[in-house]
Write an enzyme that holds these catalytic residues in place. Structure first.
Site, PDB file in Angstrom:
ATOM      1  N   GLU A   1      -4.527   0.398  -3.713  1.00 39.29           N
ATOM      2  CA  GLU A   1      -3.147   0.894  -3.852  1.00 39.29           C
ATOM      3  C   GLU A   1      -2.149  -0.265  -3.806  1.00 39.29           C
ATOM      4  O   GLU A   1      -1.142  -0.251  -4.517  1.00 39.29           O
ATOM      5  CB  GLU A   1      -2.841   1.899  -2.748  1.00 39.29           C
ATOM      6  CG  GLU A   1      -3.578   3.224  -2.906  1.00 39.29           C
ATOM      7  CD  GLU A   1      -3.264   4.214  -1.802  1.00 39.29           C
ATOM      8  OE1 GLU A   1      -3.312   5.430  -2.079  1.00 39.29           O
ATOM      9  OE2 GLU A   1      -2.980   3.783  -0.667  1.00 39.29           O
TER      10      GLU A   1
ATOM     11  N   ASP B   1       0.803   3.850  -3.186  1.00 32.67           N
ATOM     12  CA  ASP B   1       0.420   5.253  -3.022  1.00 32.67           C
ATOM     13  C   ASP B   1       1.375   6.159  -3.789  1.00 32.67           C
ATOM     14  O   ASP B   1       0.950   7.098  -4.488  1.00 32.67           O
ATOM     15  CB  ASP B   1       0.416   5.607  -1.534  1.00 32.67           C
ATOM     16  CG  ASP B   1       0.088   7.067  -1.285  1.00 32.67           C
ATOM     17  OD1 ASP B   1      -1.055   7.467  -1.543  1.00 32.67           O
ATOM     18  OD2 ASP B   1       0.979   7.811  -0.844  1.00 32.67           O
TER      19      ASP B   1
ATOM     20  N   GLU C   1       0.840  -1.199   0.000  1.00 30.35           N
ATOM     21  CA  GLU C   1       0.000   0.000   0.000  1.00 30.35           C
ATOM     22  C   GLU C   1       0.880   1.256   0.000  1.00 30.35           C
ATOM     23  O   GLU C   1       0.622   2.217  -0.742  1.00 30.35           O
ATOM     24  CB  GLU C   1      -0.913   0.001   1.226  1.00 30.35           C
ATOM     25  CG  GLU C   1      -1.711   1.269   1.420  1.00 30.35           C
ATOM     26  CD  GLU C   1      -2.074   1.493   2.870  1.00 30.35           C
ATOM     27  OE1 GLU C   1      -2.265   2.672   3.242  1.00 30.35           O
ATOM     28  OE2 GLU C   1      -2.170   0.511   3.629  1.00 30.35           O
TER      29      GLU C   1
ATOM     30  N   ASP D   1      -7.106   1.144   0.406  1.00 31.90           N
ATOM     31  CA  ASP D   1      -5.734   0.722   0.704  1.00 31.90           C
ATOM     32  C   ASP D   1      -5.346  -0.505  -0.128  1.00 31.90           C
ATOM     33  O   ASP D   1      -4.224  -0.587  -0.659  1.00 31.90           O
ATOM     34  CB  ASP D   1      -5.581   0.390   2.189  1.00 31.90           C
ATOM     35  CG  ASP D   1      -5.621   1.627   3.076  1.00 31.90           C
ATOM     36  OD1 ASP D   1      -5.537   2.746   2.538  1.00 31.90           O
ATOM     37  OD2 ASP D   1      -5.739   1.467   4.302  1.00 31.90           O
TER      38      ASP D   1
END
Length: 231
Positions: free
Chosen positions: A122, A50, A46, A119
């Site tokens: 990502e 991002d 995650e 989350d």
């Protein structure tokens, strides 16, 4: 077809190493419930996803909107990479169905929780990146988020009633939200879908739309109005 292969069919990307995808779909709650198995979960992916997502979106809007100043570019990027936007995309690909969650998280509605889904989305981006390269993941991400980016750039990001209803319902404690298609009518090229939304198995809203997604949004809008009225 097993779950991992089924999910790859949905997202249109075949992994060379499926273990990356397995980790991306594994929530910490499952790992914590099985500590003795030393299971990897998706928080590190995650973190990487991002950054990869932010870079891809930033580069795209920088190159395609040369007339916009830095402040506008920042607002567009924020609208695209926010939890609501990623949650919506995660719902579109039915990501929650394929998450590997702990029993407690499943019981408290983890498969539809916006924070968990955004989350995990990502993490999937990071998994695609590690399994391939930046060019491949850029193409995949832009294929997924092109309409969202363009809408954000034009100030046309629509209100996401499903997310709002989820967030409003969670203020009441542990909840389970379920959408169900209860009917459809019309020819294949012009169908109208009917969807009900349930909160802890109680019917909260009904909606119609020319797609399942639109019908769910309308059902969520009605449910949102009802839940706010009852408060």
């Amino acid at each position: 077809m097993n779950a991992l292969k089924e999910f790859q069919e949905i997202i249109g990307y075949k992994f060379t190493n499926e273990e990356y995808l397995r980790v991306a779909l594994t929530h910490s709650s499952y790992a914590h419930e099985n500590k003795n198995k030393n299971i990897k979960f998706n928080e590190r992916l995650e973190f990487l996803g991002d950054s990869v997502l932010g870079l891809i979106v930033s580069k795209y809007i920088f190159e395609n909107y040369p007339q916009l100043p830095e402040g506008n570019l920042t607002k567009i990027r924020a609208a695209v990479v926010c939890e609501k936007s990623l949650y919506e995309r995660a719902m579109d690909i039915d990501l929650g169905k394929y998450l590997i969650l702990g029993k407690g998280e499943i019981q408290t509605g983890g498969r539809t929780r916006p924070s968990i889904l955004s989350d995990a989305y990502e993490a999937v981006i990071a998994a695609v990146f590690i399994d391939s390269n930046m060019d491949v993941v850029r193409e995949w991400v832009l294929g997924q988020l092109y309409e969202t980016i363009e809408a954000a750039a034009k100030g046309k990001i629509s209100k996401d009633f499903k997310t709002e209803f989820q967030e409003e319902a969670q203020t009441m404690g542990d909840v389970n939200i379920r959408y169900k298609v209860v009917g459809s009518s019309g020819p294949d090229h012009n169908k109208t879908f009917e969807v009900n939304v349930y909160l802890n198995d109680v019917l909260m809203g009904e909606g119609e739309g020319t797609s399942k997604k639109k019908a769910e949004q309308n059902a969520a809008q009605n449910a949102l109005a009802k839940i706010r009225k009852e408060k």
